[in-house]
Design an enzyme around this catalytic site. Structure first.
Site, mmCIF file in Angstrom:
data_model
loop_
_atom_site.group_PDB
_atom_site.id
_atom_site.type_symbol
_atom_site.label_atom_id
_atom_site.label_comp_id
_atom_site.label_asym_id
_atom_site.label_seq_id
_atom_site.Cartn_x
_atom_site.Cartn_y
_atom_site.Cartn_z
ATOM 1 C CB SER A 4 -45.250 18.047 59.911
ATOM 2 O OG SER A 4 -45.244 16.959 58.992
ATOM 3 C CD GLU A 23 -40.861 23.795 50.616
ATOM 4 O OE1 GLU A 23 -41.422 23.367 49.581
ATOM 5 O OE2 GLU A 23 -41.121 23.367 51.753
ATOM 6 C CE LYS A 61 -45.101 12.638 53.321
ATOM 7 N NZ LYS A 61 -44.270 13.796 53.636
HETATM 8 O O1 DER Z 1 -44.644 21.814 51.396
HETATM 9 C C1 DER Z 1 -43.641 21.129 51.308
HETATM 10 O O2 DER Z 1 -42.935 21.053 50.269
HETATM 11 C C2 DER Z 1 -43.293 20.252 52.474
HETATM 12 O O3 DER Z 1 -41.913 20.025 52.535
HETATM 13 C C3 DER Z 1 -44.027 18.957 52.250
HETATM 14 O O4 DER Z 1 -43.708 18.530 50.990
HETATM 15 C C4 DER Z 1 -43.681 17.878 53.238
HETATM 16 O O5 DER Z 1 -44.365 18.181 54.399
HETATM 17 P P1 DER Z 1 -44.521 17.084 55.568
HETATM 18 O O6 DER Z 1 -43.097 16.773 56.029
HETATM 19 O O7 DER Z 1 -45.340 17.789 56.594
HETATM 20 O O8 DER Z 1 -45.190 15.876 54.965
#
Ligand code: DER
Length: 229
Positions: A30, A107, A125
């Site tokens: 997101s 990724e 985070k």
């Molecule tokens: O799935 C992933 O690796 C995403 O990058 C996740 O780690 C972060 O998602 P968010 O920005 O919705 O928290």
């Protein structure tokens, strides 16, 4: 709400770092979705020209289509100039846990190839030690779920198969595999754990990103205002 504002601001800050005539790795999640939106906005306004994107999930393809970002593949280009992606945890050494969106296999491929890998997170985070707030995702081929879970238990983990929310049964990745989320009490040596888990037969990739991130952009609210550092 404030978390959305933090994600928007950090996404915008990352999108501002994309240069014309570059190959851009488009992450998943997101927060990265805002960076992709702002890249699209820069292309539309003419501020940014002649870029091609490489996605890391079907989510990325949907967003690139929505924001008219031209795409290419790793069969075509031989380098990635910049990659922008989110994370579920960031430690003080810039090591990450990713995979909340079950996209960590593509990724890690794209993020690790990029000359500059920029992580976009909100301040929630940031952790002192990986694994303290988030389970470690492990992508496995469906036939290997049980033996891999037993091996992860021997490594001190508490594994669970990730189940779908708006899909009956387990989550299926963009590669057609399943995801095991593993609770570790504390991950003291992420580099060794990443290699050990990826060496378990049946495992495709895990969500530890060690020594991959170059720049961490953190969105946070200070005095009621969203700032990025
Ligand atoms: O799935 C992933 O690796 C995403 O990058 C996740 O780690 C972060 O998602 P968010 O920005 O919705 O928290």
């Amino acid at each position: 709400d404030l978390t959305v504002i933090m994600k928007q601001e950090v996404g915008k800050a990352a999108a501002a770092k994309v240069k014309s005539d570059s190959v851009v790795g488009l992450g998943t999640g997101s927060t990265t979705a805002y960076a992709i939106e702002y890249i699209g906005e820069r292309l539309r306004s003419g501020d940014l020209k002649n870029i091609v994107g490489i996605t890391t999930s079907f989510q990325g393809e949907v967003l690139a289509r929505k924001y008219n970002i031209p795409l290419t593949t790793l069969d075509v280009v031989d380098h990635i100039d910049i990659a922008i992606d989110g994370a579920d945890e960031v430690d003080p050494q810039k090591n990450l846990i990713k995979g909340g969106g079950a996209a960590h296999t593509q990724e890690k491929l794209v993020d690790s190839l990029a000359a500059q890998f920029i992580v976009v997170v909100d301040s929630n985070k940031l952790v002192d030690k990986l694994g303290s707030t988030f389970l470690l995702p492990v992508e496995v081929i469906p036939k290997a779920v049980m033996p891999v879970m037993r091996r992860l238990e021997q490594l001190g983990g508490k594994p669970e198969l990730r189940m779908g929310i708006r899909k009956a049964g387990p989550v299926v990745t963009d590669q057609g595999n399943l995801v095991i989320d593993v609770k570790f009490d504390s991950i003291d040596d992420p580099a060794t754990l990443e290699m050990t888990i990826n060496n378990i037969p049946g495992v495709l990739e895990n969500g530890l990103f060690v020594g991959v991130a170059d720049l961490i952009l953190v969105g946070e609210i200070i005095d009621g205002k969203a700032v990025v550092r």
